[in-house]
Design a protein around this motif. Structure first.
Motif, PDB file in Angstrom:
ATOM      1  N   CYS A  10       0.839  -1.294  -0.027  1.00  0.00           N
ATOM      2  CA  CYS A  10       0.062   0.105   0.100  1.00  0.00           C
ATOM      3  C   CYS A  10       0.895   1.139   0.108  1.00  0.00           C
ATOM      4  N   ALA A  11       0.671   2.209  -0.771  1.00  0.00           N
ATOM      5  CA  ALA A  11       1.260   3.448  -0.739  1.00  0.00           C
ATOM      6  C   ALA A  11       0.319   4.339  -0.309  1.00  0.00           C
ATOM      7  N   ARG A  12       0.559   5.437   0.691  1.00  0.00           N
ATOM      8  CA  ARG A  12      -0.266   6.271   1.554  1.00  0.00           C
ATOM      9  C   ARG A  12      -0.147   7.639   1.250  1.00  0.00           C
ATOM     10  N   GLY A  13      -1.210   8.343   1.365  1.00  0.00           N
ATOM     11  CA  GLY A  13      -1.147  10.047   1.097  1.00  0.00           C
ATOM     12  C   GLY A  13      -1.951  10.517   2.065  1.00  0.00           C
ATOM     13  N   LEU A  14      -1.693  11.832   2.129  1.00  0.00           N
ATOM     14  CA  LEU A  14      -2.552  12.746   2.908  1.00  0.00           C
ATOM     15  C   LEU A  14      -2.496  14.017   2.210  1.00  0.00           C
ATOM     16  N   VAL A  15      -4.164  14.573   1.991  1.00  0.00           N
ATOM     17  CA  VAL A  15      -4.483  15.409   1.066  1.00  0.00           C
ATOM     18  C   VAL A  15      -4.753  16.748   1.935  1.00  0.00           C
ATOM     19  N   LEU A  16      -4.204  18.021   1.670  1.00  0.00           N
ATOM     20  CA  LEU A  16      -4.316  18.936   2.475  1.00  0.00           C
ATOM     21  C   LEU A  16      -4.568  20.060   1.593  1.00  0.00           C
ATOM     22  N   ASP A  17      -5.174  21.156   2.185  1.00  0.00           N
ATOM     23  CA  ASP A  17      -5.366  22.448   1.385  1.00  0.00           C
ATOM     24  C   ASP A  17      -4.094  23.188   1.571  1.00  0.00           C
ATOM     25  N   ALA A  18      -3.729  23.632   0.379  1.00  0.00           N
ATOM     26  CA  ALA A  18      -2.171  24.233   0.148  1.00  0.00           C
ATOM     27  C   ALA A  18      -2.317  25.561   0.817  1.00  0.00           C
ATOM     28  N   GLU A  19      -3.308  26.211   1.233  1.00  0.00           N
ATOM     29  CA  GLU A  19      -3.344  27.495   1.886  1.00  0.00           C
ATOM     30  C   GLU A  19      -3.488  27.259   3.191  1.00  0.00           C
ATOM     31  N   THR A  20      -4.459  26.611   3.775  1.00  0.00           N
ATOM     32  CA  THR A  20      -4.767  26.529   5.393  1.00  0.00           C
ATOM     33  C   THR A  20      -4.133  25.285   5.984  1.00  0.00           C
ATOM     34  N   GLU A  21      -3.814  24.173   5.071  1.00  0.00           N
ATOM     35  CA  GLU A  21      -2.797  22.932   5.417  1.00  0.00           C
ATOM     36  C   GLU A  21      -4.011  22.255   6.259  1.00  0.00           C
TER      37      GLU A  21
END
Length: 745
Positions: free
Chosen positions: A585-596
């Motif tokens: 499994c490859a894992r990821g975290l998606v964040l808002d670029a401005e607010t994080e």
């Protein structure tokens, strides 16, 4: 290793899939085939221990476990054989034992709540079994506030089947979480009701991509307003209806809210999602109609109704010029307004009359009028402009053509009738719309009716037979006999290589080994259509394949894919056993670029496919980000890089590379805007056309408005593909493709 006698070489082919990352056994059937194209397998699904071969009675014992090895004490076991069926008790630790009275082959059927049933054949000797049951899919997720992304607790979540029947009900917890376990695969709908929020519906295909479905609910408000006539006076008792609209997409009937005006012409309807764009319409008892597009805010809406205009149509038969009795007319949308009014059930659909003429009342606007009668072909009068100042238009006489028919008899090669064959008549060329359908009766006869004179393409197919395509069939014409030839079959059994459990859901694609990826027609697309097994049996059979060499690819979520070749011959069934290895499994975290802040509900999709790309191919969704913005893509072997796109309606899509057994942070931000207008050759606005913009692993759609305009937001900078198409026309031919380069910002 290769099978005995296998050829060591492989033919090069530009369309070949990736090297095999699984195991496949050919277990029988078929004519001559090179066995060297598959890896031999030594994996044993069941461990069979031999007992005293001299004894007619033998002991069968075993244990029932989950794929993780946990004993299932709630299982039930039934032994079946020549003597009938016998229930076998199961201990709390999942163990069972029974003495069979004969050395003949028998079978056990194992069931447990929340798991797929499994049937295991048992030989004539004593047996020791380890039966692995595969769990049924779950449907789990979180409910959040669309504006704040905060969880919504205490909401009712209803799970409905494809037929609308209620399957289960749950309440969201403190974290907005909900879960349904032990579900059957297939289409379901989540229906959510939360106090203070607009209700929402969300369609899910089980098993779902990703383990966390994030639903966002908008705050609910009630829409207030008033209805007045052209002179500004209030209209009492008017029927008012409203529904959210998005980019020209059709109105969802479940989203329509309704009410009536009071004596002062005021109304209040709801709930509706705050901030949504609403189409609001009103109709009076004397057929006056008004409409407006308004935002769902606290500001009151104002609807002005105007007179409708009676439209009359007369018709006669084209061949005899005699009047047509019981004429029918129906209004179809020539623009989005008329389509939306029809969706709100504000336009009379038909105006039957026992004479050569019929009429109905329509508000001002442009319409397509469809005229028909018993035994006729429908005739469309396009772009009828209804204007009250011009009075009541009388159209016609319309000359109707009598419907034609084509008779067929479907047989096999020996002349025996084939029942249940599907017969389709195409308007022109492969990929064009189907104009008529029929199914053969028990004697093989079929009648295709209700078509115009002309030349058509004909397709006939039946399970186990090769599809038959005829390029030029004249209607009307003499009855003809269509002979179907039996095709080859691939009978597939798929297992998890680590546990031996049947795969609960997997997809198999096959396509000719020598296919030119640039050449597509209806025949090619029908052959390449992915087949899916999702009943938990791990079994899939593909019938009616023409003889030849095929590339085959099997995929199951959480496993490495398998790719190889198979040779198919007529009237044979090639039996294959595929064992897919668990993937890293490859894992990821998606964040808002401005607010994080985490971005829940982002879609992670494959940027490319191993199958030849057809014109209707959709990006393959691999996962969705959860409430915490995290996701997993379990598709790779250790150390493998996987390229995916990450997209969300409120952000521009991005393409990133994931590494197995690592976590990647993905930042999403705003992107480019795209606006345009679609005009005809005569510089007239073209309404209702589908506009599609896509890139690697993502796709956005909208529809042109009444003025031909369309708009997209949050698109990535760079080169994108735009496809313009008429949703009512040929999906392969009536489309225009352009490539654009967008600038950021």
């Amino acid at each position: 290793m290769t099978a005995p006698g296998a050829a060591a070489d492989r033919r090069p082919n530009s369309g070949s899939p990736r090297p095999a990352r699984g195991r496949l056994r050919r277990t029988g059937g078929g004519g001559k085939r090179s066995a060297g194209r598959f890896l031999a397998s030594a994996f044993l699904v069941l461990t069979i221990a031999a007992a005293d071969a001299e004894s007619a009675a033998r002991r069968i014992e075993g244990i029932v476990v989950s794929p993780g090895g946990t004993a299932i004490g709630t299982a039930s076991v039934v032994l079946s054989g020549p003597g009938g069926e016998k229930a076998v008790p199961v201990d709390p630790d999942g163990r069972f034992a029974v003495t069979a009275d004969t050395d003949a082959t028998s079978a056990i059927t194992v069931r447990a709540p929340g798991f797929f049933d499994r049937r295991v054949a048992v030989g004539g000797a004593a047996s020791r079994l380890r039966v692995v049951l595969a769990p049924k899919p779950a449907c789990a997720g979180h409910l959040i506030d669309r504006a704040t992304h905060r969880p919504i607790s205490g909401a009712r979540v209803l799970l409905r089947g494809a037929d609308g029947a209620l399957l289960a009900e749950a309440e969201t917890g403190a974290a907005g979480d909900f879960r349904f376990d032990g579900l059957d695969p297939g289409a379901v709908t989540l229906e959510v009701h939360a106090e203070g929020y607009a209700s929402l519906r969300y369609a899910v295909e089980l098993p779902a991509a990703g383990s966390d479905i994030v639903l966002s609910a908008a705050r609910a408000i009630r829409l207030a307003g008033e209805v007045r006539n052209g002179g500004g006076r209030p209209v009492a008792g008017a029927d008012v209806r409203a529904a959210p609209i998005a980019g020209g997409e059709p109105i969802d009937p479940a989203s329509v809210v309704a009410g009536r005006t009071d004596d002062a012409g005021r109304f209040e309807i709801g709930p509706v999602p705050a901030g949504a764009t609403l189409f609001v319409a009103a109709r009076t008892g004397d057929h006056r109609i008004g409409f407006a597009t308004v935002p769902a805010t606290e500001n009151p809406a104002r609807i002005v109704v105007s007179e409708t205009v009676p439209v009359a149509v007369c018709a006669e038969w084209k061949d005899s010029h005699q009047p047509v009795e019981a004429l029918r007319i129906a209004a179809r949308s020539a623009n989005l307004v008329a389509e939306r009014l029809t969706a709100l059930r504000f336009l009379e659909a038909e105006g039957p009359a026992p004479s050569r003429c019929a009429s109905l009342r329509l508000p001002e606007g442009r319409y397509h009028l469809v005229v028909s009668a018993e035994g006729s072909l429908p005739e469309t009068i396009e772009n009828v402009h209804v204007v009250s100042a011009a009075g009541s238009p009388e159209l016609g006489p319309v000359r109707l053509e009598r419907a034609q028919r084509l008779g067929l008899r479907v047989t096999d090669e020996s002349g025996a009738p084939v029942a249940g064959a599907a017969v389709r008549l195409h308007a022109r060329g492969w990929g064009s719309k189907v104009v008529a359908r029929a199914s053969s009766e028990s004697d093989g006869t079929a009648v295709v009716a209700g078509v115009a004179r002309g030349r058509y393409g004909l397709k006939v197919e039946a399970p186990g037979y090769r599809p038959l395509w005829l390029d030029a069939v004249d209607v009307p014409g003499p009855a003809r006999t269509v002979r179907l030839r039996r095709g080859g079959s691939i009978d597939i059994r798929a297992f998890d290589a680590a546990t031996g459990a049947p795969l609960t859901s997997f997809t198999v694609s096959v396509w000719p080994a020598l296919l030119d990826p640039q050449s597509f027609d209806e025949r090619t697309l029908a052959l390449m259509r992915p087949r899916r097994s999702e009943d938990g049996s791990g079994h899939l059979r593909i019938d009616g394949l023409p003889p030849g060499d095929y590339l085959i690819r099997a995929r199951s979520r959480g496993h490495r894919s398998f790719a190889g070749e198979v040779r198919v011959e007529d009237s044979t069934a090639d039996q294959l056993t595929i064992e897919l290895e668990p993937a890293e499994c490859a894992r990821g975290l998606v964040l808002d670029a401005e607010t994080e802040e985490p971005v829940p509900g982002a879609v992670i999709a494959a940027t490319e496919s191993d199958e030849p790309a057809g014109p209707t191919q959709e990006p393959e969704v691999l996962a969705t980000s959860g409430i915490d913005g995290r996701f997993e893509v379990c598709e790779a072997s250790e150390g493998t890089r996987v390229e995916v796109s990450v997209s969300h309606p409120d952000y521009a899509p991005v393409v990133v590379t994931l590494l197995a057994d690592r976590e990647r942070t993905v930042l999403l931000g705003p992107g480019a805007a795209l606006e345009g207008v679609l005009l005809s050759d005569e510089e007239h606005a073209v309404a209702g056309w589908r506009v599609e913009v896509s890139g690697p692993g993502w796709r956005r759609r909208t529809t042109t408005g009444d003025d031909g305009r369309f708009a997209f937001a949050h698109l990535p900078a760079g080169r994108v593909k735009m496809v313009l198409s008429d949703p009512l026309a040929d999906p392969l031919a009536d489309r225009e493709t352009r490539y654009l380069t967008l600038e950021g910002g």
